[in-house]
Design a protein around this motif. Structure first.
Motif, PDB file in Angstrom:
ATOM      1  N   SER B  37       0.831  -1.193   0.000  1.00 34.84           N
ATOM      2  CA  SER B  37       0.000   0.000   0.000  1.00 34.84           C
ATOM      3  C   SER B  37       0.874   1.255   0.000  1.00 34.84           C
ATOM      4  CB  SER B  37      -0.896  -0.071   1.231  1.00 34.84           C
ATOM      5  OG  SER B  37      -1.430   1.186   1.503  1.00 34.84           O
ATOM      6  N   GLY B  38       0.547   2.230  -0.874  1.00 41.71           N
ATOM      7  CA  GLY B  38       1.323   3.462  -0.953  1.00 41.71           C
ATOM      8  C   GLY B  38       2.457   3.402  -1.950  1.00 41.71           C
ATOM      9  N   SER B  39       2.619   2.259  -2.661  1.00 38.53           N
ATOM     10  CA  SER B  39       3.740   2.137  -3.590  1.00 38.53           C
ATOM     11  C   SER B  39       3.462   2.831  -4.926  1.00 38.53           C
ATOM     12  CB  SER B  39       4.063   0.661  -3.818  1.00 38.53           C
ATOM     13  OG  SER B  39       2.921  -0.024  -4.267  1.00 38.53           O
ATOM     14  N   GLY B  40       2.190   3.239  -5.168  1.00 35.80           N
ATOM     15  CA  GLY B  40       1.892   3.982  -6.395  1.00 35.80           C
ATOM     16  C   GLY B  40       1.084   3.211  -7.417  1.00 35.80           C
ATOM     17  N   LYS B  41       0.465   2.104  -7.011  1.00 36.71           N
ATOM     18  CA  LYS B  41      -0.297   1.287  -7.960  1.00 36.71           C
ATOM     19  C   LYS B  41      -1.502   2.062  -8.506  1.00 36.71           C
ATOM     20  CE  LYS B  41      -1.180  -1.876  -4.867  1.00 36.71           C
ATOM     21  NZ  LYS B  41      -0.629  -1.248  -3.649  1.00 36.71           N
ATOM     22  N   THR B  42      -2.276   2.634  -7.571  1.00 34.47           N
ATOM     23  CA  THR B  42      -3.471   3.360  -8.004  1.00 34.47           C
ATOM     24  C   THR B  42      -3.100   4.551  -8.880  1.00 34.47           C
ATOM     25  OG1 THR B  42      -4.726   2.675  -6.061  1.00 34.47           O
ATOM     26  CG2 THR B  42      -5.469   4.657  -7.175  1.00 34.47           C
ATOM     27  N   MET B  43      -2.046   5.273  -8.495  1.00 37.49           N
ATOM     28  CA  MET B  43      -1.635   6.443  -9.275  1.00 37.49           C
ATOM     29  C   MET B  43      -1.215   6.044 -10.687  1.00 37.49           C
ATOM     30  SD  MET B  43      -2.155   9.165  -7.650  1.00 37.49           S
ATOM     31  CE  MET B  43      -3.126   9.054  -6.160  1.00 37.49           C
TER      32      MET B  43
HETATM   33  N1  LIG Z   1      -4.020  13.487  -3.692  1.00 31.19           N
HETATM   34  C1  LIG Z   1      -2.784  13.157  -3.302  1.00 31.19           C
HETATM   35  N2  LIG Z   1      -1.906  14.123  -2.972  1.00 31.19           N
HETATM   36  C2  LIG Z   1      -0.644  13.813  -2.585  1.00 31.19           C
HETATM   37  N3  LIG Z   1      -0.168  12.578  -2.494  1.00 31.19           N
HETATM   38  C3  LIG Z   1      -0.984  11.561  -2.799  1.00 31.19           C
HETATM   39  C4  LIG Z   1      -2.334  11.792  -3.227  1.00 31.19           C
HETATM   40  N4  LIG Z   1      -2.912  10.603  -3.461  1.00 31.19           N
HETATM   41  C5  LIG Z   1      -1.968   9.665  -3.191  1.00 31.19           C
HETATM   42  N5  LIG Z   1      -0.817  10.223  -2.814  1.00 31.19           N
HETATM   43  C6  LIG Z   1       0.432   9.521  -2.473  1.00 31.19           C
HETATM   44  O1  LIG Z   1       0.852   8.800  -3.595  1.00 31.19           O
HETATM   45  C7  LIG Z   1       1.483   7.597  -3.189  1.00 31.19           C
HETATM   46  C8  LIG Z   1       0.943   6.451  -3.998  1.00 31.19           C
HETATM   47  O2  LIG Z   1      -0.411   6.274  -3.706  1.00 31.19           O
HETATM   48  P1  LIG Z   1      -1.283   5.124  -4.371  1.00 31.19           P
HETATM   49  O3  LIG Z   1      -1.036   5.070  -5.824  1.00 31.19           O
HETATM   50  O4  LIG Z   1      -2.708   5.364  -3.958  1.00 31.19           O
HETATM   51  O5  LIG Z   1      -0.750   3.824  -3.659  1.00 31.19           O
HETATM   52  P2  LIG Z   1      -1.306   2.329  -3.764  1.00 31.19           P
HETATM   53  O6  LIG Z   1      -0.161   1.525  -4.281  1.00 31.19           O
HETATM   54  O7  LIG Z   1      -1.658   1.944  -2.369  1.00 31.19           O
HETATM   55  O8  LIG Z   1      -2.481   2.341  -4.665  1.00 31.19           O
HETATM   56  C9  LIG Z   1       1.214   7.447  -1.705  1.00 31.19           C
HETATM   57  O9  LIG Z   1       2.402   7.675  -1.013  1.00 31.19           O
HETATM   58  C10 LIG Z   1       0.210   8.498  -1.392  1.00 31.19           C
HETATM   59  O10 LIG Z   1       0.446   9.052  -0.122  1.00 31.19           O
END
Ligand SMILES: Nc1ncnc2c1ncn2[C@@H]1O[C@H](COP(=O)(O)OP(=O)(O)O)[C@@H](O)[C@H]1O
Ligand SMILES: [Mg+2]
Lengths: 369, 252
Positions: B37-43
């Protein structure tokens, strides 16, 4: 009615589940929205009955002697005249009997005779209620349109200039006392700038339009009398704006926060991921959800707007219910006070019913289990 | 090759979130994207569809059929969203609009993307509901999301994503919010649709167990960087990166 439904039913074959419930319940069971409406209206009717009871009891608890207030000095000393007056107004009967008489009259639209104007209260109300409805209705319309639009713009332009300006204006709107604003507006627009006509609902030299709805602007438009319409609108604009400023401010703030909240929802992102246009997202996805909190606040705000009419009517010499209520109360004119009480609570009831119904229409989770 | 991501970097204000992602999705294959979690998958998923949060800047290349999606103006990107690339979100109880009928949410993007009329769109929606195995589609069409269970809602969300025949499907933790009992069903559905429709699927998950069940290829993400990538068997059986090994050791 029932026989036609039976005939239809026979032709279409039996409806097993609904048959046993009888025609009305069966009909409603298949229409969740109608069933929802029916239930709300039933509750509203019960509340309306409760209001008549409360109004009656409260009015009879008022300290003060209506005889003394309504009979002349000399007559009060005369037991025969007093007894006759009491009998005339049903005051010699027991309270429950008086209540039943009151209810019976109410069902026939008979609210008794005003001891001040010596006219039926219903006639007085028919004259004054439309005036207030016109003023408050215009204020409500203005606040809804401007409040929601401002709030939407502020949310969409978050942290930019438009947002800052609108938030500042809404803060002013909710902080300025209505009476002070009314006096200021009267002074500036009428006395100083002479931009708007001063008091009353229409220029007396032109006269009121032929009454249909009792709303001067509407009646003038219906009669095609545009000279009256312009004059009536000119008289209406400033008091309506004064009355609506608080609600505009309130609705701007709540709309802004409601829209921002919805904009952050998953389903809005999902809608964008589907490639829906910005317009569809805004109106179908965002505004629709945001309407629920907006309607809640609007319903409450309009209650406070109604109490504001008493002041605004006084300052702008607007011959409405507010003025009538004030005069009746100071004169202890019981039938008039009861009449006003009923009308005002009826309006509150209608607003609440409307809010409830709108919840159900907008949000399927309210109307479907 | 259907979708290729090269050197994708994303920063939000001063924080670097993705620092050079490399990924390739292929027709008819499920590509698993793992990472804590937080590794950037969703982004990564959001970047592909241009759904990054406000203030995010993206660079690199996201190529679909010879076009770079990162450079597309919003209007053209809207023609890609839902039409060429669709997304299934984590929690179907928040990703479907609570006040719109299932039918409306299934059909509303068919008109702009496919140019279908009302009756045709409805017919297609009913087929989709059948395809994702929703019982009694005609009834479901008129209902609202809250009248379904979580698993059924996610099936509906999958149908919504497939409505316009996309080539690429991004599924962001599609089973995380669901009951354990229905998770396998959703995964099997995705696998089946991938094979049947020749979809290129990006399956995002933090659960390597989910991954090993249905993915053809696996990439492991750590702090915005792909640290390991390859065929499922080789990545899961003979991981080269210590991070992948530690993830595998955490499996029950
Ligand atoms: N709106 C936002 N503004 C700033 N940082 C964000 C935002 N959304 C997510 N992040 C950061 O981006 C990083 C990747 O998030 P995310 O892609 O959601 O992780 P995951 O792998 O759990 O899906 C995380 O460290 C999170 O804190
Ligand atoms: Mg995530």
């Amino acid at each position: 009615m029932t026989s036609t439904q039976n005939r239809v039913r026979r032709r279409n074959g039996p409806l097993p589940t609904f048959h046993v419930r009888g025609p009305i319940l069966g009909f409603l069971a298949r229409r969740p929205l109608l069933r929802f409406l029916a239930r709300r209206i039933l509750v509203a009717i019960l509340l309306a009955w409760g209001i008549t009871l409360v109004t009656f009891v409260l009015t009879n608890l008022v300290p003060g002697d209506p005889v003394a207030a309504n009979l002349g000095q000399r007559a009060v000393g005369d037991p025969v005249a007093v007894a006759q007056w009491r009998a005339e107004h049903g005051l010699d009967k027991s309270l429950p009997q008086q209540y039943l008489l009151f209810l019976e009259g109410l069902l026939h639209g008979d609210l008794g005779t005003s001891q001040q104007s010596h006219r039926p209260v219903s006639e007085d109300l028919a004259e004054f209620v439309p005036a207030t409805l016109e003023l408050a209705g215009a204020a409500i319309l203005v606040s809804l349109v401007l409040g929601v639009a401002f709030g939407l713009i502020a949310a969409l332009r978050r942290d930019r200039l438009a947002d800052h300006v609108l938030r500042m204006l809404s803060l002013i709107g909710v902080s300025v006392p209505t009476f002070w604003l009314a006096l200021l507006a009267f002074y500036v627009f009428f006395y100083r700038l002479q931009l708007t006509p001063g008091s009353g609902r229409v220029d007396p030299a032109i006269g009121a339009p032929p009454p249909v709805t009792g709303l001067h602007t509407v009646d003038a438009a219906l009669a095609g009398r545009w000279d009256i319409f312009t004059s009536a609108l000119g008289h209406l604009i400033v008091p309506a704006l004064v009355l609506s400023l608080y609600t505009i401010g309130l609705l701007t703030r709540f709309t802004r926060s409601a829209v921002l909240e919805v904009l952050g929802q998953d389903y809005v992102r999902a809608g964008r991921a589907k490639g829906l246009s910005g317009r569809v997202i805004l109106f179908r996805y965002v505004l629709r959800s945001a309407l629920v909190p907006i309607i809640t606040v609007a319903g409450l705000a309009f209650g406070s707007l109604l109490s504001g009419t008493v002041l605004v009517e006084a300052i702008f010499a607007w011959q409405g219910v507010g003025q009538y209520a004030y005069k009746s109360a100071t004169a202890l004119d019981l039938p008039a006070i009861m009449g006003v009480g009923l009308v005002v609570s009826g309006v509150y009831l209608a607003i609440n019913l409307l809010v409830d119904v709108l919840y159900g229409v907008i949000d399927p989770r309210v109307r479907l289990r | 090759m259907t979708l290729t991501i090269t050197g994708l970097r994303v920063a939000i204000r001063d924080t670097q979130i993705l620092s050079g992602i490399e990924l390739a999705l292929h027709k008819g294959q499920v590509h698993g994207l793992a990472g804590e979690s937080g590794s950037g998958k969703t982004m990564t998923g959001f970047a592909v569809l241009g759904l990054l949060p406000h203030g995010a800047r993206a660079s690199g290349r996201i190529e679909l059929a010879g076009r770079d999606l990162l450079g597309l103006p919003d209007k053209e990107l809207n023609r890609v969203r839902g039409n060429d690339i669709a997304m299934v979100f984590q929690d179907p109880s928040t990703s479907l609009h609570p006040m719109l009928t299932v039918g409306r949410q299934l059909t509303e993007h068919m008109r702009p993307h496919l140019g279908l009329g009302k009756a045709e769109a409805r017919e297609r929606a009913l087929e989709l509901l059948t395809k994702v195995r929703i019982p009694n589609p005609a009834e479901a069409y008129r209902r609202y999301p809250h009248q379904f269970s979580g698993g059924m809602r996610q099936r509906i969300a999958v149908a919504v994503a497939l409505a316009c025949d996309p080539q690429v499907l991004i599924a962001d933790e599609p089973t995380t919010a669901l009951d354990v009992t229905v998770q396998a069903g959703i995964l099997r559905l995705l696998r089946g649709l991938c094979d049947e429709l020749g979809l290129a699927v990006l399956l995002i998950t933090h659960d390597l167990g989910v991954m090993s069940a249905i993915a053809d290829e696996v990439s492991v993400l750590r702090d915005g960087l792909v640290v390991e990538s390859g065929a499922r068997k080789s990545v899961l059986r003979t991981p080269t990166h210590p991070y992948t090994r530690s993830l595998l050791e955490d499996l029950p």
